[in-house]
Design an enzyme around this catalytic site. Structure first.
Site, PDB file in Angstrom:
ATOM      1  N   GLY A  84       0.825  -1.189   0.000  1.00  0.00           N
ATOM      2  CA  GLY A  84       0.000   0.000   0.000  1.00  0.00           C
ATOM      3  C   GLY A  84       0.860   1.240   0.000  1.00  0.00           C
ATOM      4  O   GLY A  84       2.062   1.160   0.231  1.00  0.00           O
ATOM      5  N   PRO A 136       2.699   4.766   1.049  1.00  0.00           N
ATOM      6  CA  PRO A 136       3.360   5.089   2.305  1.00  0.00           C
ATOM      7  C   PRO A 136       2.395   5.749   3.279  1.00  0.00           C
ATOM      8  O   PRO A 136       1.525   6.511   2.865  1.00  0.00           O
ATOM      9  CB  PRO A 136       4.442   6.093   1.901  1.00  0.00           C
ATOM     10  CG  PRO A 136       4.507   6.087   0.434  1.00  0.00           C
ATOM     11  CD  PRO A 136       3.294   5.460  -0.101  1.00  0.00           C
ATOM     12  N   GLY A 137       2.551   5.442   4.542  1.00  0.00           N
ATOM     13  CA  GLY A 137       1.766   6.122   5.568  1.00  0.00           C
ATOM     14  C   GLY A 137       0.385   5.558   5.807  1.00  0.00           C
ATOM     15  O   GLY A 137      -0.383   6.097   6.587  1.00  0.00           O
ATOM     16  N   THR A 147       3.259  -0.614   8.918  1.00  0.00           N
ATOM     17  CA  THR A 147       4.086  -0.918  10.083  1.00  0.00           C
ATOM     18  C   THR A 147       3.219  -1.052  11.325  1.00  0.00           C
ATOM     19  O   THR A 147       3.400  -1.974  12.135  1.00  0.00           O
ATOM     20  CB  THR A 147       5.115   0.202  10.298  1.00  0.00           C
ATOM     21  OG1 THR A 147       5.693   0.529   9.050  1.00  0.00           O
ATOM     22  CG2 THR A 147       6.173  -0.213  11.272  1.00  0.00           C
ATOM     23  N   GLU A 207      -7.487  33.856  -9.854  1.00  0.00           N
ATOM     24  CA  GLU A 207      -8.179  33.004  -8.874  1.00  0.00           C
ATOM     25  C   GLU A 207      -9.686  33.221  -8.933  1.00  0.00           C
ATOM     26  O   GLU A 207     -10.463  32.263  -8.815  1.00  0.00           O
ATOM     27  CB  GLU A 207      -7.653  33.270  -7.459  1.00  0.00           C
ATOM     28  CG  GLU A 207      -6.185  32.924  -7.248  1.00  0.00           C
ATOM     29  CD  GLU A 207      -5.827  31.496  -7.628  1.00  0.00           C
ATOM     30  OE1 GLU A 207      -6.687  30.601  -7.528  1.00  0.00           O
ATOM     31  OE2 GLU A 207      -4.681  31.268  -8.071  1.00  0.00           O
ATOM     32  N   ASP A 264      -2.035  24.973 -14.059  1.00  0.00           N
ATOM     33  CA  ASP A 264      -3.391  24.661 -14.512  1.00  0.00           C
ATOM     34  C   ASP A 264      -3.353  23.960 -15.863  1.00  0.00           C
ATOM     35  O   ASP A 264      -4.036  22.960 -16.081  1.00  0.00           O
ATOM     36  CB  ASP A 264      -4.213  25.949 -14.669  1.00  0.00           C
ATOM     37  CG  ASP A 264      -4.304  26.725 -13.369  1.00  0.00           C
ATOM     38  OD1 ASP A 264      -4.163  26.090 -12.310  1.00  0.00           O
ATOM     39  OD2 ASP A 264      -4.499  27.957 -13.424  1.00  0.00           O
TER      40      ASP A 264
END
Ligand code: ADP
Ligand code: ZN
Length: 625
Positions: free
Chosen positions: A196, A198-199, A203, A420, A495
């Site tokens: 999977g 990382p994180g 573990t 924006e 973009d």
């Protein structure tokens, strides 16, 4: 230390042997010793034929004759002053030989040799001891026993990945009660591969399994095995399994197994891969070597399952694979609950809302988010962490630190504000787009401005309309600059790249083009880290067609964006003007500006939002409640 004592003992024996040998040798060579005065007497009687000087030791041989005490007699003596004696002997008929003092030299050489030998023995022994200690430390350091004071992780500390845990329950059952399984002849997998991104808690899950089963847990990283010297890794693997067998039932966990288990055919540098493949071979041999009665379970984790050597997956090795993916919204909320329990939160904090704010976050990201939020609260002197802290923390994680000190000219700020505002207007106008969350022109991380949308739910499949809208929203920034300021800036770089990627995938991967049909033209060779994609072989004409399809799709979206912007030109002007002044707007404030930019709806008497600058101050007074 035992080694040093042993080696010193051996050295002592050797010394004893040679020492006694030397002693015997000197005894055998010993001549009778006479006193100096006896020698003087002999000298006076003229019966000496030879004298051999070795320093002040003299060997004296007598001539056979009537006056001699015994014929051919030889003895030794020590003379106090050899030079004087030699001068005295000048006119006597005696053969004089000078010997270098060899025995002294031999003794000295032996002594030196002995000291060197002693040093070598000590150095070698210490080296050996160090290596031996390192070797045993390598395995014992990585061992966590169930009751030696370490914090035990259990399934209570893991949330959001129920499927994975369910698959692993069986393993825990086995470790707790191996006999029950062996009675009915069931064999449990020797190895489980957790794969999977990382994180995601691989573990953590491995430690939780050990914690739940209450067995010792060896935790290694794949890179622990790979050393500079060929063969070290392999011997470490062997030591590890030897130790593990002693402590069975137990769990051996190898994190980042791709460091040793990377495909051998994808040959990297020759020497490096030599060591790696030896280590991998040792691992395979060890895994084949133990049986399920050894009660060892090997867990391994990787985020690159695509590069793993296929030999690892063969039955009897890591034949069970469990994939752990980032949690969904419910999972995120549960993980947040676990980590938020460790900090002081304000009573009105709604974790479900925060879970919604963080699509795609892994368990580790969420743990980090909670910590960052607590830091934010502490920095602003609050006594409990609230929703604002979480939002600030999220922005900080996602977009980096605000560059408050970055100096931008008024003109640049204005361009950015239009850009924006353009994104925001399109996002607000198009159906099926994610709701607007925030617009800002404060530069953060590498981005100058940001328009954020927040999906209401986790999306797993994207519709054609959604994707097309996404491209249109991305084009909104450039379209706004183009229409309002009649210029193009580099601010649209990100973009355009993103829009092109989406358009390419729509046509080449997801079969969304009418003309090209449902056919794949590119493939991903990715693991969980999102690798690169490659175009499949195709005719030149097909390639040209694809390019023109992508071009048309992008152009259509841009046209769409430009049309919407032109229709809402006044809104754009108002929005951009206000953004320059307040820098950040949220969804609510945006709605007020939309309402005020429509003259019919504006309820302030002096307000003429479309045209006069006072109109803007009217809106400003409303949004700065
Ligand atoms: P991986 O090994 O997949 O890279 P880790 O297990 O090292 O991830 O996760 C790092 C940290 O993230 C854990 O120590 C834990 O605090 C947190 N974490 C990750 N996944 C979860 C989860 N499902 N539930 C609770 N905490 C999690
Ligand atoms: Zn933009």
């Amino acid at each position: 230390m035992a080694i040093l004592t042993r080696n010193l003992f051996i050295l002592f024996l050797i010394t004893l042997f040679f020492g006694s040998g030397y002693l015997v040798w000197t005894i055998e060579n010993r001549l009778p010793e006479r006193s100096y005065s006896e020698f003087r007497y002999c000298l006076k009687n003229h019966d000496i034929s030879n004298m051999t000087f070795t320093g002040n030791r003299v060997v004296i041989s007598h001539r056979a004759g009537e006056t001699s005490t015994s014929p051919g007699f030889t003895y030794k003596t020590t003379v106090p002053n050899p030079e004087e004696l030699i001068a005295e002997l000048k006119d006597k008929d005696i053969r004089i030989v000078f010997n270098k003092d060899r025995s002294e030299f031999i003794l000295q050489a032996l002594g030196l040799f002995y000291i060197i030998l002693l040093i070598i023995v000590i150095v070698l022994s210490l080296n050996r001891i160090k290596k031996e200690e390192e070797k045993s430390r390598f395995t014992t350091d990585k061992l966590v026993r169930p009751n030696d004071g370490h914090k035990i992780v259990t399934f209570k500390d893991v949330a959001g990945i129920p499927e994975a845990l369910e698959e692993l329950l069986e393993i825990i059952e086995f470790l707790r009660n191996p006999d029950q399984f062996s009675q009915v002849g069931a064999t449990i997998p020797k190895g489980v591969l957790l794969q999977g991104p990382p994180g995601t808690g691989k573990t953590l899950v491995a430690r939780a399994i050990a914690g739940e089963a209450g067995v010792p847990f060896y935790s290694f990283s794949g890179s622990d095995f790979v050393e500079m010297f060929v063969g070290v890794g392999a011997s470490r693997v062997r030591d590890l399994f030897k130790e593990a067998k002693k402590n069975a039932p137990c769990i051996v966990f190898i994190d980042e197994i791709d460091a040793v288990g990377g495909s051998r055919s994808s040959g990297s540098s020759a020497s490096g891969s030599d060591e790696r493949s030896q280590t991998l071979n040792a691992l395979l041999v060890e895994m084949d070597g133990f049986t399920s009665t050894d009660n060892i379970i090997v867990l391994a984790a990787t985020n690159r399952p695509d590069i793993l050597d296929s030999a690892l997956r063969r039955p009897g090795r890591f034949d069970r694979q469990v994939t752990i993916l980032p949690p969904d919204i419910v999972g995120r909320q549960k993980i947040l609950q676990i980590h938020a329990a460790k900090i002081k939160t304000s009573p009105d904090l709604d974790l479900s809302q925060i879970a919604q704010m963080c699509p795609g976050f892994t368990g580790a990201d969420l743990a980090n988010l909670v910590n960052e939020a607590a830091l934010m609260a502490a920095r602003s002197g609050k006594s409990a962490v609230d929703c604002t802290d979480f939002e600030l923390a999220r922005d900080r994680i996602l977009m980096g630190v605000e560059h408050k000190g970055m100096i931008m000219t008024e003109k640049d700020r204005s361009i950015l504000a239009y850009h924006e505002a353009g994104h925001a207007i399109i996002a607000k106008t198009l159906p099926e787009a994610d709701p607007l969350h925030k617009i800002t022109i404060i530069p953060r991380g590498s981005a100058l401005g940001q328009t954020q949308q927040l999906p209401l739910f986790d999306r797993h499949a994207y519709s054609y309309i959604y994707l097309k809208n996404r491209i249109t929203i991305l084009m909104g920034g450039r379209a706004a600059e183009d229409i309002a300021l009649n210029q193009r800036s580099t601010g649209a770089q990100g973009d355009i790249l993103q829009a092109t990627e989406i358009a390419t995938n729509m046509i080449c991967k997801w079969g969304m083009s009418e003309d090209m049909g449902p056919q794949a033209f590119i493939v991903d060779d990715s693991g969980f880290l999102g690798g690169s994609s490659q175009r499949l072989p195709m005719a030149d004409k097909t390639a040209r067609d694809i390019d023109s399809e992508i071009k048309t799709l992008l152009a259509t979206c841009y046209e769409n964006a430009a049309t919407i912007i032109s229709q809402k030109f006044y809104l754009l002007k108002n929005l951009a003007g206000i953004l320059v002044q307040v820098e950040t707007l949220d969804n609510e404030e945006f709605d007020i500006i939309v309402a005020c930019s429509d003259t019919n709806k504006c309820n302030s008497e002096e307000c003429d939002c479309y045209t006069c600058p006072a109109g803007q101050s009217c809106i400003l007074s409303k949004i700065k409640k």
